[in-house]
Design an enzyme around this catalytic site. Structure first.
Site, PDB file in Angstrom:
ATOM      1  N   ASP A  35       0.784  -1.099  -0.144  1.00  0.00           N
ATOM      2  CA  ASP A  35      -0.067  -0.061  -0.045  1.00  0.00           C
ATOM      3  C   ASP A  35       0.941   1.226  -0.048  1.00  0.00           C
ATOM      4  O   ASP A  35       1.567   1.564   1.035  1.00  0.00           O
ATOM      5  CB  ASP A  35      -0.863   0.018   1.123  1.00  0.00           C
ATOM      6  N   HIS A  36       1.257   1.707  -1.048  1.00  0.00           N
ATOM      7  CA  HIS A  36       2.125   2.904  -1.256  1.00  0.00           C
ATOM      8  C   HIS A  36       2.030   3.974  -0.447  1.00  0.00           C
ATOM      9  O   HIS A  36       3.327   4.645   0.129  1.00  0.00           O
ATOM     10  CB  HIS A  36       2.370   3.202  -2.594  1.00  0.00           C
ATOM     11  N   HIS A  80      -5.685   2.812   1.227  1.00  0.00           N
ATOM     12  CA  HIS A  80      -4.973   3.861   1.789  1.00  0.00           C
ATOM     13  C   HIS A  80      -5.774   4.572   3.054  1.00  0.00           C
ATOM     14  O   HIS A  80      -4.966   4.743   3.979  1.00  0.00           O
ATOM     15  CB  HIS A  80      -4.824   4.999   0.668  1.00  0.00           C
TER      16      HIS A  80
HETATM   17  C1  BG6 Z   1      -3.791   4.941  -6.347  1.00  0.00           C
HETATM   18  C2  BG6 Z   1      -4.992   4.902  -6.888  1.00  0.00           C
HETATM   19  O1  BG6 Z   1      -3.485   3.688  -5.442  1.00  0.00           O
HETATM   20  O2  BG6 Z   1      -3.419   5.921  -5.536  1.00  0.00           O
HETATM   21  C3  BG6 Z   1      -5.048   5.948  -7.787  1.00  0.00           C
HETATM   22  O3  BG6 Z   1      -5.202   3.741  -7.599  1.00  0.00           O
HETATM   23  C4  BG6 Z   1      -4.766   7.338  -7.141  1.00  0.00           C
HETATM   24  O4  BG6 Z   1      -6.552   6.153  -8.380  1.00  0.00           O
HETATM   25  C5  BG6 Z   1      -3.446   7.112  -6.518  1.00  0.00           C
HETATM   26  O5  BG6 Z   1      -4.609   8.422  -7.904  1.00  0.00           O
HETATM   27  C6  BG6 Z   1      -2.952   8.331  -5.290  1.00  0.00           C
HETATM   28  O6  BG6 Z   1      -1.941   8.052  -4.956  1.00  0.00           O
HETATM   29  P1  BG6 Z   1      -1.107   9.559  -4.679  1.00  0.00           P
HETATM   30  O7  BG6 Z   1       0.222   8.898  -3.896  1.00  0.00           O
HETATM   31  O8  BG6 Z   1      -0.849  10.511  -5.656  1.00  0.00           O
HETATM   32  O9  BG6 Z   1      -1.738  10.084  -3.611  1.00  0.00           O
END
Ligand code: BG6
Length: 493
Positions: A179-180, A242
């Site tokens: 989960d980045h 997230h």
């Molecule tokens: C991803 C989603 O997991 O997270 C995307 O699939 C979203 O739809 C993205 O745009 C958002 O990531 P960040 O790091 O830009 O907040």
């Protein structure tokens, strides 16, 4: 002792590899954090030579890591990049890969391997089964770790089935579900902020906190991703993973130690204590919206009901949080890109200062800015100079750029890839926690399909979403926090 760590990226011709994975590995290399001897092997169906793969990756790094790209360092790094065309749903292709890997691993004391699945989620099960069938996950000569990208399942039954398929081949200790968000520096800092300071923890509870808002707003619309997005929607895309992880970090009890299981056990306890919103309560605690031009995008069904915006109000049934609403809000095509956690504190129990009738003192507000303009801000009341007792809200600010310099924050994937190599799963989601998150999300999504569903509301692109979102929060006398972006921008809102 001689050893080699090989990072195999499946789906190497995809966007994630050139945008995120290779730039992150290149940075780790530059920082000398990659293990002494390493190799990166890209695998995907497109035919490509090593040289062509290197060139493609070079262009990716030059585009997405522009400020850190350097020709000579790239040349040295690129020597470690290799490519093999193949389809991991074909066992014979995997066997060929295994032979190629073993050739480089001969005569070594230890040969570790990371398999990164950057492939279409529908292929996860067969990919993992094939890795098992090809004998590629046995840890006889070194560790074997599998990284699985999101989405992990489409709902609770598919997430459970995927977990079962994974456990049939791998031990939990070999699985790294990414989960980045958990790799973001500002998200990691939530633990430090809460538990390395003695000031905040005593007030971090229902006695002092009025409500919590967690917002992930994006200005981008679904664009060319409509094919993937339609039918998935914001709740599966952002909230199941997230945002529930952010909620867990805000609400978690202090773990006894800084190890993966201690933290993950506590997070599971929080998610188990979140009160499920039943199908019939969905209209009471959620808002769903769609930006007006969404259905015009290619790949979107004509009468699509997919939500591109949502608010969910959760409660956590435990001693610390009983009665405190947690609002999760996320959407595409909104006014600003901002991800922030805002904690609103209760008003003072008694106000002795002269104030107009029915006037309220603004609540103290602590905002953790996840991105952009990373930092933490605390707003409180101050007496306006040269007045008798007039008050105004003022801010105390911590900005990463000021405190640590403008380039201090690495991309989330850097930390996450390094943690896989180190074998530290703290920032990865465990199987039980993923299932618990789906248990909370599934009934809401079912509720959105039945007769009592909250209406799908429409909003203008570039706005803050439908007015219903304001109404829901107003039930708790709340107003949406402005979020985190430059002060000058804030003044214009
Ligand atoms: C991803 C989603 O997991 O997270 C995307 O699939 C979203 O739809 C993205 O745009 C958002 O990531 P960040 O790091 O830009 O907040």
């Amino acid at each position: 002792m001689t050893h080699l760590t090989t990072i195999v990226i499946f789906g190497a011709s995809g966007d994630l590899t050139r945008r995120k994975l290779i730039p992150a590995l290149f940075h780790l290399y530059k920082k000398k954090r990659l293990w002494e001897k390493w190799r990166i092997v890209g695998v995907s169906r497109s035919p490509m030579s090593d040289e062509e793969f290197r060139q493609k990756m070079k262009e990716g790094v030059a585009e997405f890591a522009r400020h850190t790209y350097d020709d000579s360092e790239w040349a040295a790094f690129a020597e470690g990049l290799h490519y093999l065309p193949g389809d991991l749903t074909h066992l014979e292709d995997l066997r060929r890969l295994d032979e190629m890997l073993m050739e480089a691993e001969q005569d070594l004391d230890l040969a570790h391997r990371m398999y990164y699945l950057s492939i279409a989620p529908r292929l996860y099960e067969s990919a993992i089964a094939n890795l098992g069938a090809a004998g590629m996950v046995a840890e006889d000569t070194g560790w074997r770790r599998v990284v699985i990208e999101k989405p992990f399942g489409y709902d609770l039954p598919t997430a459970k089935a995927l977990n079962e398929a994974v456990y049939a081949v791998l031990d939990e200790s070999q699985i790294y579900r990414i989960d980045h968000y958990l790799g973001k520096e500002t998200v990691q800092n939530i633990m430090v902020f809460r538990f390395a300071n003695s000031l905040f923890e005593p007030v971090w509870n229902r006695n002092y906190i009025h409500h919590v808002q967690i917002t992930a707003a994006e200005t981008v619309d679904v664009g060319h991703r409509a094919g993937y997005y339609d039918g998935v929607g914001v709740v599966r895309d952002m909230m199941q993973n997230h945002m529930l992880q952010l909620l867990a970090l805000v609400a978690v009890e202090p773990p006894a130690s800084f190890d993966a299981d201690a933290l993950r056990n506590e997070k599971v306890k929080v998610l188990s204590a979140v009160r499920p919103i039943t199908q019939h309560e969905a209209a009471l605690h959620t808002v769903r919206g769609q930006y007006r031009t969404y259905r015009d995008a290619e790949g979107v069904a004509e009468k699509s009901q997919t939500a591109t915006f949502a608010v969910i109000r959760f409660y956590i049934d435990n001693w610390r949080w009983q009665g405190v609403p947690f609002y999760l809000r996320s959407g595409k095509a909104l006014a600003r890109k901002t991800t922030a956690i805002s904690i609103f504190f209760k008003e003072p129990p008694h106000v002795m200062f002269p104030m107009p009738p029915n006037a309220h003192i603004s609540q103290n507000q602590l905002t953790i800015c996840i991105q952009p303009d990373e930092g933490i801000h605390f707003s409180f009341q101050a007496k306006v100079p040269d007045s008798t007792a007039r008050m105004r809200t003022v801010d105390m600010d911590f900005n990463y750029d000021d405190a640590f310099g403008p380039t201090a924050i690495p991309d989330a994937y850097e930390r996450l890839l390094l943690d896989v190599i180190k074998g530290d799963a703290s920032l990865f989601t465990r199987g039980d926690s993923i299932e618990l998150a789906w248990e909370l999300i599934d009934p809401i999504l079912h509720g959105w399909e039945n007769n009592n569903a909250p209406p799908l509301t429409f909003y203008e692109s570039g706005s803050w979403g439908p007015i219903e979102a304001d109404r829901l929060l107003a039930e708790d006398d709340g107003k949406w926090a402005v979020g985190c972006f430059e002060k000058s921008d804030k003044d214009n809102l």
